[in-house]
Design a protein around this motif. Sequence first.
Motif, PDB file in Angstrom:
ATOM      1  N   GLY A  39      10.664 -50.143  28.198  1.00 25.49           N
ATOM      2  CA  GLY A  39      10.480 -48.889  29.017  1.00 25.49           C
ATOM      3  C   GLY A  39      11.394 -47.850  28.371  1.00 25.49           C
ATOM      4  N   ARG A  40      10.933 -46.662  28.560  1.00 23.33           N
ATOM      5  CA  ARG A  40      11.673 -45.484  28.037  1.00 23.33           C
ATOM      6  C   ARG A  40      12.226 -44.609  29.338  1.00 23.33           C
ATOM      7  NH1 ARG A  40      12.363 -42.802  23.363  1.00 23.33           N
ATOM      8  NH2 ARG A  40      10.550 -44.073  22.330  1.00 23.33           N
ATOM      9  N   ILE A  41      13.259 -44.557  29.454  1.00 23.69           N
ATOM     10  CA  ILE A  41      13.992 -43.728  30.633  1.00 23.69           C
ATOM     11  C   ILE A  41      14.319 -42.507  29.923  1.00 23.69           C
ATOM     12  CG2 ILE A  41      15.742 -43.561  32.430  1.00 23.69           C
ATOM     13  CD1 ILE A  41      13.781 -45.733  32.981  1.00 23.69           C
ATOM     14  N   LYS A  42      14.167 -41.196  30.614  1.00 22.35           N
ATOM     15  CA  LYS A  42      14.275 -40.010  29.918  1.00 22.35           C
ATOM     16  C   LYS A  42      13.490 -39.940  28.512  1.00 22.35           C
ATOM     17  CE  LYS A  42      18.020 -38.966  32.825  1.00 22.35           C
ATOM     18  NZ  LYS A  42      19.628 -38.423  33.092  1.00 22.35           N
ATOM     19  N   VAL A  43      14.373 -39.453  27.517  1.00 24.80           N
ATOM     20  CA  VAL A  43      13.704 -39.229  26.361  1.00 24.80           C
ATOM     21  C   VAL A  43      14.275 -40.137  25.211  1.00 24.80           C
ATOM     22  CG1 VAL A  43      13.627 -37.421  24.273  1.00 24.80           C
ATOM     23  CG2 VAL A  43      13.363 -36.837  26.624  1.00 24.80           C
ATOM     24  N   ASP A  44      15.550 -40.314  25.509  1.00 32.85           N
ATOM     25  CA  ASP A  44      16.308 -41.270  24.132  1.00 32.85           C
ATOM     26  C   ASP A  44      16.854 -42.494  24.735  1.00 32.85           C
ATOM     27  OD1 ASP A  44      18.082 -40.106  26.040  1.00 32.85           O
ATOM     28  OD2 ASP A  44      19.532 -39.383  24.391  1.00 32.85           O
ATOM     29  N   THR A  45      16.421 -43.076  26.057  1.00 29.56           N
ATOM     30  CA  THR A  45      17.113 -44.347  26.504  1.00 29.56           C
ATOM     31  C   THR A  45      16.004 -45.262  26.700  1.00 29.56           C
ATOM     32  OG1 THR A  45      18.773 -42.994  27.632  1.00 29.56           O
ATOM     33  CG2 THR A  45      18.425 -45.298  28.381  1.00 29.56           C
ATOM     34  N   MET A  46      16.252 -46.563  25.746  1.00 23.86           N
ATOM     35  CA  MET A  46      14.991 -47.355  25.876  1.00 23.86           C
ATOM     36  C   MET A  46      15.521 -48.502  26.772  1.00 23.86           C
ATOM     37  SD  MET A  46      12.589 -46.547  24.276  1.00 23.86           S
ATOM     38  CE  MET A  46      11.840 -48.306  24.168  1.00 23.86           C
ATOM     39  N   VAL A  47      15.074 -49.287  27.786  1.00 24.51           N
ATOM     40  CA  VAL A  47      15.431 -50.317  28.500  1.00 24.51           C
ATOM     41  C   VAL A  47      14.291 -51.486  28.417  1.00 24.51           C
ATOM     42  CG1 VAL A  47      16.825 -48.750  29.920  1.00 24.51           C
ATOM     43  CG2 VAL A  47      14.130 -49.400  30.353  1.00 24.51           C
ATOM     44  N   ALA A  48      14.883 -52.575  28.985  1.00 23.23           N
ATOM     45  CA  ALA A  48      13.942 -53.738  29.033  1.00 23.23           C
ATOM     46  C   ALA A  48      13.660 -54.161  30.802  1.00 23.23           C
ATOM     47  CB  ALA A  48      14.522 -54.999  28.502  1.00 23.23           C
ATOM     48  N   VAL A  49      12.491 -53.865  31.266  1.00 28.51           N
ATOM     49  CA  VAL A  49      12.357 -54.294  32.825  1.00 28.51           C
ATOM     50  C   VAL A  49      11.714 -55.439  32.994  1.00 28.51           C
ATOM     51  CG1 VAL A  49      11.184 -53.268  34.545  1.00 28.51           C
ATOM     52  CG2 VAL A  49      11.963 -51.803  32.882  1.00 28.51           C
ATOM     53  N   ASN A  50      12.518 -56.281  33.956  1.00 31.01           N
ATOM     54  CA  ASN A  50      12.191 -57.516  33.995  1.00 31.01           C
ATOM     55  C   ASN A  50      11.349 -57.570  35.437  1.00 31.01           C
ATOM     56  OD1 ASN A  50      11.859 -60.419  35.141  1.00 31.01           O
ATOM     57  ND2 ASN A  50      13.815 -60.870  33.728  1.00 31.01           N
ATOM     58  N   LYS A  51       9.926 -58.213  35.284  1.00 27.46           N
ATOM     59  CA  LYS A  51       9.090 -57.740  36.554  1.00 27.46           C
ATOM     60  C   LYS A  51       8.659 -59.222  36.793  1.00 27.46           C
ATOM     61  CE  LYS A  51       4.855 -55.567  37.991  1.00 27.46           C
ATOM     62  NZ  LYS A  51       3.493 -55.158  37.780  1.00 27.46           N
ATOM     63  N   PRO A  52       9.080 -59.514  38.007  1.00 26.20           N
ATOM     64  CA  PRO A  52       9.103 -60.976  38.505  1.00 26.20           C
ATOM     65  C   PRO A  52       7.490 -61.156  38.668  1.00 26.20           C
ATOM     66  CG  PRO A  52      10.568 -60.065  39.924  1.00 26.20           C
ATOM     67  CD  PRO A  52       9.852 -58.883  39.014  1.00 26.20           C
ATOM     68  N   LYS A  53       7.071 -62.432  38.493  1.00 29.54           N
ATOM     69  CA  LYS A  53       5.582 -62.958  38.601  1.00 29.54           C
ATOM     70  C   LYS A  53       5.227 -63.031  40.067  1.00 29.54           C
ATOM     71  CE  LYS A  53       4.411 -65.660  34.740  1.00 29.54           C
ATOM     72  NZ  LYS A  53       4.392 -67.287  34.032  1.00 29.54           N
ATOM     73  N   ASP A  54       5.800 -64.107  40.914  1.00 35.41           N
ATOM     74  CA  ASP A  54       5.776 -64.211  42.227  1.00 35.41           C
ATOM     75  C   ASP A  54       5.978 -63.245  43.184  1.00 35.41           C
ATOM     76  OD1 ASP A  54       5.949 -67.030  44.444  1.00 35.41           O
ATOM     77  OD2 ASP A  54       4.660 -65.299  44.705  1.00 35.41           O
ATOM     78  N   VAL A  55       5.061 -62.087  43.731  1.00 40.62           N
ATOM     79  CA  VAL A  55       5.299 -61.113  44.560  1.00 40.62           C
ATOM     80  C   VAL A  55       5.374 -61.740  46.070  1.00 40.62           C
ATOM     81  CG1 VAL A  55       4.836 -59.335  42.965  1.00 40.62           C
ATOM     82  CG2 VAL A  55       2.896 -60.328  44.421  1.00 40.62           C
ATOM     83  N   HIS A  56       4.895 -62.971  46.159  1.00 42.87           N
ATOM     84  CA  HIS A  56       4.806 -63.264  47.683  1.00 42.87           C
ATOM     85  C   HIS A  56       6.035 -64.186  48.213  1.00 42.87           C
ATOM     86  CE1 HIS A  56       0.684 -62.066  47.420  1.00 42.87           C
ATOM     87  NE2 HIS A  56       0.573 -62.723  46.333  1.00 42.87           N
ATOM     88  N   LYS A  57       6.994 -64.552  47.160  1.00 43.30           N
ATOM     89  CA  LYS A  57       8.160 -65.132  47.700  1.00 43.30           C
ATOM     90  C   LYS A  57       9.241 -64.337  47.185  1.00 43.30           C
ATOM     91  CE  LYS A  57       6.644 -70.062  46.448  1.00 43.30           C
ATOM     92  NZ  LYS A  57       6.858 -70.954  45.716  1.00 43.30           N
ATOM     93  N   SER A  58      10.208 -64.199  48.418  1.00 50.23           N
ATOM     94  CA  SER A  58      11.523 -63.442  48.151  1.00 50.23           C
ATOM     95  C   SER A  58      12.676 -64.306  47.454  1.00 50.23           C
ATOM     96  CB  SER A  58      11.825 -62.822  49.342  1.00 50.23           C
ATOM     97  OG  SER A  58      13.287 -62.097  48.978  1.00 50.23           O
ATOM     98  N   LEU A  59      13.297 -64.175  46.430  1.00 51.48           N
ATOM     99  CA  LEU A  59      14.270 -65.017  45.906  1.00 51.48           C
ATOM    100  C   LEU A  59      15.533 -64.415  46.226  1.00 51.48           C
ATOM    101  CD1 LEU A  59      12.925 -65.584  42.376  1.00 51.48           C
ATOM    102  CD2 LEU A  59      12.480 -66.659  44.356  1.00 51.48           C
ATOM    103  N   VAL A  60      15.595 -63.134  47.133  1.00 52.44           N
ATOM    104  CA  VAL A  60      16.924 -62.566  47.443  1.00 52.44           C
ATOM    105  C   VAL A  60      17.777 -63.543  48.390  1.00 52.44           C
ATOM    106  CG1 VAL A  60      17.795 -60.717  48.218  1.00 52.44           C
ATOM    107  CG2 VAL A  60      15.868 -60.339  46.888  1.00 52.44           C
ATOM    108  N   LYS A  61      19.039 -63.791  48.003  1.00 55.57           N
ATOM    109  CA  LYS A  61      19.739 -64.698  49.009  1.00 55.57           C
ATOM    110  C   LYS A  61      20.836 -63.971  49.820  1.00 55.57           C
ATOM    111  CE  LYS A  61      17.449 -68.095  47.663  1.00 55.57           C
ATOM    112  NZ  LYS A  61      16.425 -68.976  48.517  1.00 55.57           N
ATOM    113  N   GLY A  62      21.666 -64.466  50.520  1.00 51.10           N
ATOM    114  CA  GLY A  62      22.503 -63.773  51.208  1.00 51.10           C
ATOM    115  C   GLY A  62      23.475 -63.159  50.176  1.00 51.10           C
ATOM    116  N   ASP A  63      24.219 -63.780  49.317  1.00 53.31           N
ATOM    117  CA  ASP A  63      25.126 -63.050  48.407  1.00 53.31           C
ATOM    118  C   ASP A  63      24.574 -62.257  47.081  1.00 53.31           C
ATOM    119  OD1 ASP A  63      23.833 -65.192  46.837  1.00 53.31           O
ATOM    120  OD2 ASP A  63      25.882 -66.308  46.602  1.00 53.31           O
ATOM    121  N   PHE A  64      23.289 -62.092  47.179  1.00 54.44           N
ATOM    122  CA  PHE A  64      22.411 -61.498  45.948  1.00 54.44           C
ATOM    123  C   PHE A  64      23.236 -60.269  45.679  1.00 54.44           C
ATOM    124  CE2 PHE A  64      19.413 -58.160  44.910  1.00 54.44           C
ATOM    125  CZ  PHE A  64      18.808 -58.415  43.586  1.00 54.44           C
TER     126      PHE A  64
END
Length: 472
Positions: free
Chosen positions: A348-373
């Motif tokens: 992905g490109r944020i603004k003009v000159d900043t490239m990033v890698a975006v990790n998009k999870p597969k399973d949108v039906h399960k939450s992996l967020v725990k209490g200490d996340f």
Amino acid sequence: MKAVHRLLLVAVAWWLRQGRAPTVAGDCTHACGGVSVPYPFGLKPQCASSEEFSLHCNTSGSREQLMLGDIPIRKISVGDSTMVVRLPELYDCYNKDGHSASRNGDLFINLTSHPQYRLSDTRNNLTVLGCDTYALISDQNGMFRTGCISYCSDPVDLAKEITCSGHGCCQASIPKGLRTLRIKISSIDGNALVSQFNPCGVAFVVDRKAFNISNRTLPSFSDLGKRADLVLDWMVGWDATCRQAMSNRSSYACGNNTDCSDYANGPGYRCFCKAGYEGNPYDRFHGCQVSVTWKRRIRKINFKRNGGKLLKQYGVRIFTEAELAKATNNYNDRNKLGEGGFGSVYRGRIKVDTMVAVNKPKDVHKSLVKGDFQHKIKIVTQMNHKNVVKLKGICLETRIPLLVYEYSSNATLFQHIHQNVSTILKSWKNRLRIAAEAALALECLHSCTKPPIIHGNVKSANILLDQNSPLI
């Protein structure tokens, strides 16, 4: 009574001008075998927008099956005008002497009698599995289009693979605008050298979004007879552009709050809901409705549940869902860097000159967020080691947060090892340095933070090379 009669005639005439005949309320069935049948499709001629969109529900077997001619249908989407169908996988098997043992080496897909359909070049890949197998594809005239070879001299554990690189699995793209496609499978050497662990090869065209190489094994006799998902593009108007269709409003198929889009690979047009609307763009009565308020509410709920307020206090950069969608061109396949068990990674490109890698999870039906996340995210963002990929930020508006990392353009160690094009690994000095720096990065993960960070999935496919230096 005359006035009522006249109004009824006007209503009937209007319905006919829209390309659909009046039906008795509740007379149209909207599903078959668990597959929804949205308009403009229908299971009866009077329920579809035209005869071409009338489908068949086969009830002769043990279960109902929605059919396009003799092709089973798995899913119809009006959002992107696609249809997922099921077609058999080709197979080519040999005994230990190198003689043919079982084979169905030729498949012909013919959509010429269904003018609104094309084989999707953006969603499908020709895929071959095996250690001594190749497949070719051609059109109706026998003109060669493309193909690929899958080869290996030793058993390959496909569960550990994330891409089809030619080692036990290969893939090739599908040409644009095809209505016909012939696939042929064969062996290079009759599987003579690999028959002990791989007597068969298989080939199929498959939806690249649904296919996961890690779910497959090198094919054997027990794997024969499977079917694969293939994606068809369809057009509500297949012989006119948007401009031509709009000139005749009585036959124009797009409903309210919609945009019209010309088909990229030939004549025809499709309809899409305008930004901020959802629904069926072909339904003139209950089509695209406002959904912005509800989406905003869901984003706020996810942001709160994922600990957005606390992470803001920690100084973690928070991205919006819209920012990342724009940066990745709505997660276009052309921006996909890789895919694993957890999800897909996009450039992905944020603004003009900043490239990033975006990790998009597969399973949108399960939450992996725990209490200490939230605490773990704080620790990771503060990690500062030249050989550890830096977490640039996070999006909390989705059910499972999207992670944004620094971008490395120099491929993975796996690709440098297996694609035989790397000049970096020709030097033993570079090999030793990469191994040493990767080990130092792991050592820092274990000792530089409290509690320590355990990587848990260290393999060549998860080690990036950035200007010859490893990033884990």
